[in-house]
Design a protein around this motif. Structure first.
Motif, PDB file in Angstrom:
ATOM      1  N   LYS A   1     -35.683   1.191  -6.651  1.00 24.49           N
ATOM      2  CA  LYS A   1     -34.227   1.002  -6.699  1.00 24.49           C
ATOM      3  C   LYS A   1     -33.798  -0.160  -5.803  1.00 24.49           C
TER       4      LYS A   1
ATOM      5  N   ASP B   1     -30.100   0.266  -4.140  1.00 23.83           N
ATOM      6  CA  ASP B   1     -29.263   1.256  -4.807  1.00 23.83           C
ATOM      7  C   ASP B   1     -28.771   2.322  -3.818  1.00 23.83           C
ATOM      8  N   ARG B   2     -27.510   2.699  -3.977  1.00 22.03           N
ATOM      9  CA  ARG B   2     -26.920   3.795  -3.205  1.00 22.03           C
ATOM     10  C   ARG B   2     -26.131   4.674  -4.163  1.00 22.03           C
ATOM     11  N   ASP B   3     -25.885   5.901  -3.759  1.00 20.79           N
ATOM     12  CA  ASP B   3     -25.125   6.844  -4.589  1.00 20.79           C
ATOM     13  C   ASP B   3     -23.747   6.294  -4.914  1.00 20.79           C
ATOM     14  N   PHE B   4     -23.262   6.681  -6.073  1.00 16.39           N
ATOM     15  CA  PHE B   4     -21.901   6.362  -6.534  1.00 16.39           C
ATOM     16  C   PHE B   4     -21.666   4.855  -6.645  1.00 16.39           C
ATOM     17  N   ARG B   5     -22.767   4.110  -6.862  1.00 19.73           N
ATOM     18  CA  ARG B   5     -22.712   2.663  -7.043  1.00 19.73           C
ATOM     19  C   ARG B   5     -22.178   1.926  -5.802  1.00 19.73           C
TER      20      ARG B   5
ATOM     21  N   HIS C   1     -23.711   0.377  -3.466  1.00 14.92           N
ATOM     22  CA  HIS C   1     -24.995  -0.207  -3.096  1.00 14.92           C
ATOM     23  C   HIS C   1     -24.923  -0.983  -1.783  1.00 14.92           C
TER      24      HIS C   1
END
Length: 195
Positions: A86, A170-174, A176
């Motif tokens: 990711k 990548d991070r949660d809920f876009r 990033h």
């Protein structure tokens, strides 16, 4: 979180090492973006073969479309994308041809049939039928049956010297994590970017 005080080459080394642990095929695969003489984007996958603080090196036929586009406009971009991790790294810079000595040294590490194939293929040019390539390969195999395979004069490498390196994770809920390192002489400045 991407550490903005990190040297971008050290961060690249860390991310590449992690990619080599998790990517099943070609963790060194990268998209190379060039432009056509008309200014249109042109992209393809190539393999990173070496890198150091001077830049990032790939090899190809100097008569290929990509090499022609680089000679016309040496400003290029590279993109590594490791889906399992990711992460991606974008590199913008200028391409210059590697030395003959460096190209010779790398060429010698290639499998013998790959070296012979470099003589047989007119990369990027029209191929009327596959049989022609196979015949040219067979002829080259015979020609070099009892001899070392020299590097063709039309085969070499390109060194991409970066002016900017962007790291994306990548991070949660876009939401990033993005950071771009921009070259300023021999130094780098870092900026975090909105996702």
């Amino acid at each position: 979180m991407i550490d903005l005080t990190t040297d971008p080459y050290d961060l690249f080394a860390t991310w590449m090492a992690k990619a080599q642990e998790s990517e099943l095929n070609d963790p060194n695969a990268m998209t190379l973006a060039t432009t056509t003489p008309q200014g249109h984007p042109s992209a393809r996958i190539v393999l990173l073969k070496s890198w150091d603080r001077q830049g990032f090196v790939f090899y190809t036929n100097l008569e290929s479309r990509k090499s022609g586009e680089i000679r016309a406009n040496p400003h290029v971009a590279l993109l590594f994308h490791w889906k399992t991790r990711k992460r991606q790294i974008r590199i913008e810079g200028t391409a210059t041809q590697v030395s003959d000595a460096e190209a010779d040294a790398y060429f010698e590490t290639r499998p013998r049939l790959s070296r012979i194939g470099a003589w047989a293929s007119d990369q990027s040019r029209p191929l009327p039928e596959r049989k022609l390539l196979e015949q040219r390969l067979e002829s080259a195999v015979v020609q070099y049956a009892d001899a070392p395979v020299p590097r063709p004069p039309h085969w070499s490498g390109w060194l991409v010297t970066p002016s900017a390196i962007e790291f994306w994770e990548d991070r949660d809920f876009r939401l990033h994590d993005r950071a771009v390192f921009t070259r300023a002489g021999d130094d780098w400045s870092a900026t975090r970017l909105y996702p």
